[in-house]
Design a protein around this motif. Structure first.
Motif, PDB file in Angstrom:
ATOM      1  N   LYS A 190      -4.845   3.111   2.948  1.00  0.00           N
ATOM      2  CA  LYS A 190      -5.073   3.140   1.537  1.00  0.00           C
ATOM      3  C   LYS A 190      -6.198   4.058   1.090  1.00  0.00           C
ATOM      4  O   LYS A 190      -5.822   4.910   0.170  1.00  0.00           O
ATOM      5  CB  LYS A 190      -5.556   1.782   0.960  1.00  0.00           C
ATOM      6  CG  LYS A 190      -5.688   1.547  -0.474  1.00  0.00           C
ATOM      7  CD  LYS A 190      -5.994   0.253  -0.768  1.00  0.00           C
ATOM      8  CE  LYS A 190      -5.989  -0.028  -2.526  1.00  0.00           C
ATOM      9  NZ  LYS A 190      -6.499  -1.368  -2.638  1.00  0.00           N
TER      10      LYS A 190
ATOM     11  N   GLU B 134       1.357  11.172  -2.023  1.00  0.00           N
ATOM     12  CA  GLU B 134      -0.147  11.055  -2.699  1.00  0.00           C
ATOM     13  C   GLU B 134      -1.374  11.770  -1.926  1.00  0.00           C
ATOM     14  O   GLU B 134      -2.138  12.580  -2.518  1.00  0.00           O
ATOM     15  CB  GLU B 134      -0.478   9.321  -2.612  1.00  0.00           C
ATOM     16  CG  GLU B 134       0.298   8.613  -3.840  1.00  0.00           C
ATOM     17  CD  GLU B 134      -0.176   7.604  -4.199  1.00  0.00           C
ATOM     18  OE1 GLU B 134      -1.238   7.004  -3.372  1.00  0.00           O
ATOM     19  OE2 GLU B 134       0.381   6.811  -5.023  1.00  0.00           O
TER      20      GLU B 134
ATOM     21  N   SER C 228       3.355   6.468  -1.677  1.00  0.00           N
ATOM     22  CA  SER C 228       3.084   5.236  -2.399  1.00  0.00           C
ATOM     23  C   SER C 228       4.526   4.528  -2.170  1.00  0.00           C
ATOM     24  O   SER C 228       5.619   5.173  -1.653  1.00  0.00           O
ATOM     25  CB  SER C 228       3.080   5.570  -3.927  1.00  0.00           C
ATOM     26  OG  SER C 228       4.334   6.568  -4.562  1.00  0.00           O
ATOM     27  N   THR C 229       4.740   3.335  -2.884  1.00  0.00           N
ATOM     28  CA  THR C 229       5.837   2.428  -2.854  1.00  0.00           C
ATOM     29  C   THR C 229       7.242   3.048  -3.314  1.00  0.00           C
ATOM     30  O   THR C 229       8.232   2.665  -3.091  1.00  0.00           O
ATOM     31  CB  THR C 229       5.685   1.044  -3.276  1.00  0.00           C
ATOM     32  OG1 THR C 229       5.281   1.300  -4.575  1.00  0.00           O
ATOM     33  CG2 THR C 229       4.579   0.382  -2.241  1.00  0.00           C
TER      34      THR C 229
ATOM     35  N   ARG D 122       0.833  -1.373  -0.155  1.00  0.00           N
ATOM     36  CA  ARG D 122       0.166   0.121   0.050  1.00  0.00           C
ATOM     37  C   ARG D 122       0.809   1.352   0.198  1.00  0.00           C
ATOM     38  O   ARG D 122       0.565   2.172  -0.607  1.00  0.00           O
ATOM     39  CB  ARG D 122      -0.822   0.114   1.073  1.00  0.00           C
ATOM     40  CG  ARG D 122      -1.944  -1.075   1.111  1.00  0.00           C
ATOM     41  CD  ARG D 122      -2.968  -0.811   2.342  1.00  0.00           C
ATOM     42  NE  ARG D 122      -3.945  -2.100   2.740  1.00  0.00           N
ATOM     43  CZ  ARG D 122      -5.242  -1.595   3.440  1.00  0.00           C
ATOM     44  NH1 ARG D 122      -5.146  -0.398   3.998  1.00  0.00           N
ATOM     45  NH2 ARG D 122      -6.019  -2.579   3.285  1.00  0.00           N
ATOM     46  N   GLY D 123       1.967   1.263   0.557  1.00  0.00           N
ATOM     47  CA  GLY D 123       3.108   2.413   0.742  1.00  0.00           C
ATOM     48  C   GLY D 123       3.253   2.825   2.302  1.00  0.00           C
ATOM     49  O   GLY D 123       3.299   1.805   3.117  1.00  0.00           O
TER      50      GLY D 123
END
Length: 500
Positions: A118, A76, A70-71, A46-47
């Motif tokens: 998320k 974001e 994010s990864t 998910r990050g």
């Protein structure tokens, strides 16, 4: 919003001959950017979330910021949460892709903030504990947060709070034949696979050895049963970690001592079924094959000679260590135990008092955090017999004021046990086969900063497992760079690292 100093996207190889650690990306922020108390929480693919607190109050409130990345460490979404300035952050738990932050004030009023990593959906429930309630620990199972609480030093409760609806209830923790003042929390563990919560209560009566009582609850805080784990045990369990292996069937491991001291002198492994102990095995630190390999040969030789002298007198050489133990890892043909050795440190502090108008200078010893020194990995068979042990040095760059587990373990289907941790200003990765063989042992150069000419003056860093073969390194650094025309900078950094 935090101001990016830079984002290094190219691969940065650690310049170690045998290294298989790769820096894939780094971001950093100025520490003096209006926010403080930065903390990273990873949520797999998910990050990750970074939580921080605004330094200046907003309309007399404290503002907390939640940045979701994010990864590839790209920002974001950002959410903020405001809480009355009299509230302080008491507990934090992350589970099932959510971060739960528990705030409370001195009156017992609380606010539990939950956010989905998320969707960034938020839940906030508020309430209050009875006055003079002491809250020690929080765990989350499903829709409920569970707190171990003590009311006026007379009553113990499990306080269960639905973090979606705010519904709450108190379940008394009573141990027959023991007064409340003789009871204390050793640990709490939750197991979603069995939908239960275990509360380990230490019970002391007179000069007898401490007893460990295991109390079981379901995910909503309903009492199920309790049993005395150490009924026929002569030694004192200092720490404990459980893993369910069947219905009312558990294995427990941790450290022990032969008296009521808080310093452990060895490891134990036991199995319990239907509230009854099947077996327990003990292993003195001095008897482990590799326990002292992290120290010099000269010191090892002195220990061996002392051990032999004790043996000739029919006595056992004892060592007192504090161990931060990880949950036991269940294998097909046995179990793995990981523990991190540490000791408390103190500093001398000078202060001045006045007596009849005369200044009197005095000194006192003040707790200065826990220093970690080394770690132990042991393999047990299904009967609690130790198959092998491995020891290695670890020396984190800072001393936490609470018991912390620095070692991060790679999850998922693995052919070996892969461990990563920060030691001083470097990253260490170790791999052990399940037969106890060292597959790899690598230490990086000092943690990369990403700019030519950078010289790291100090670095306080952590390393956590993230997802697949990726780990995240983060923390604070003081960096000098004369080539770039700046004398020094203080940053909070985040590095994405691949373990191969």
């Amino acid at each position: 919003m935090k101001k990016y100093l830079f984002a290094l996207i190219g691969l940065l190889m650690i310049q170690s001959v045998n290294s298989q650690l790769k820096y894939e990306k780094r971001i950093e922020f100025e520490l003096k950017d209006g926010y403080a108390d930065e903390k990273i929480f990873t949520f797999g693919e998910r990050g990750l979330l970074m939580r921080s607190k605004k330094i200046e109050r907003v309309e007399n409130d404290e503002e907390w910021k939640f940045d979701f990345y994010s990864t590839d460490i790209t920002l974001e979404t950002t959410k903020t949460f405001r809480v009355d300035r009299k509230y302080y952050l008491d507990e934090t738990t992350q589970i099932n892709g959510r971060l739960h932050s528990f705030f409370r004030n001195k009156k017992g009023e609380y606010a539990l903030h939950s956010i989905d990593s998320k969707t960034m959906e938020e839940f906030v429930v508020k309430g209050s504990f009875p006055k003079k309630t002491w809250v020690q620990e929080m765990l989350i199972i499903g829709d409920y947060a569970h707190f171990y609480t003590r009311f006026k030093k007379r009553e113990l409760y499990l306080y269960s709070l639905n973090w979606k609806t705010g519904e709450s209830k108190k379940t008394p923790i009573n141990i027959p034949n023991y007064k409340t003042k003789s009871l204390s929390l050793l640990r709490m563990q939750q197991f979603e696979e069995t939908d239960e919560l275990l509360v380990f209560v230490r019970a002391v009566s007179g000069m007898k050895t401490n007893e460990i009582v295991v109390v079981r609850y379901d995910s909503q805080g309903n009492y199920l049963e309790r049993f005395l784990l150490t009924e026929d045990v002569e030694r004192n369990f200092i720490s404990i970690s459980a893993s369910p292996i069947g219905d009312k069937h558990y294995v427990f491991t941790g450290t022990y001592s032969s008296n009521k001291t808080n310093s452990s002198q060895g490891l134990y492994f036991c199995e319990s079924e239907n509230g009854k102990m099947n077996y327990v095995e003990y292993y003195n630190f001095a008897d482990l094959e590799n326990f002292f390999t992290y120290i010099s040969d000269r010191k090892q030789e002195k220990i061996e000679k002392k051990k032999e002298r004790k043996k000739k007198k029919g006595r056992e050489l004892k060592f007192k260590y504090l161990i931060a133990d990880h949950p036991v890892i269940v294998l097909d043909e046995g179990y793995l135990f990981i523990g991190e050795a540490y000791y408390p440190t103190y500093r001398t502090e000078t202060y001045t008092t006045y007596s009849n108008g005369v200044a009197v200078t005095q000194t006192r010893q003040v707790f200065d955090g826990y220093q970690y020194t080394h770690a132990v990995v042991t393999r047990y068979n299904k009967y609690g017999e130790m198959v092998w042990d491995q020891i290695f040095e670890m020396y984190p760059s800072y001393k936490p004021f609470f018991v912390k587990r620095f070692i991060s373990i790679a999850e998922g289907d693995q052919d070996a046990l892969n461990l990563v941790f920060a030691s001083r200003s470097r990253i260490v990765s170790k791999s052990f086969s399940y037969e106890g063989e060292v597959i790899s042992d690598r230490t990086s150069d000092p943690i990369e900063t990403g700019l030519d000419g950078d010289k790291t003056k100090w670095s306080n860093s952590n390393v956590d497992y993230w997802y697949d073969d990726y780990f995240i390194a983060y923390g604070r650094q003081k960096i000098k760079n004369k080539e770039k025309g700046q004398r020094k900078r203080f940053v909070y950094f985040v590095n994405k690292i691949k373990f191969e």
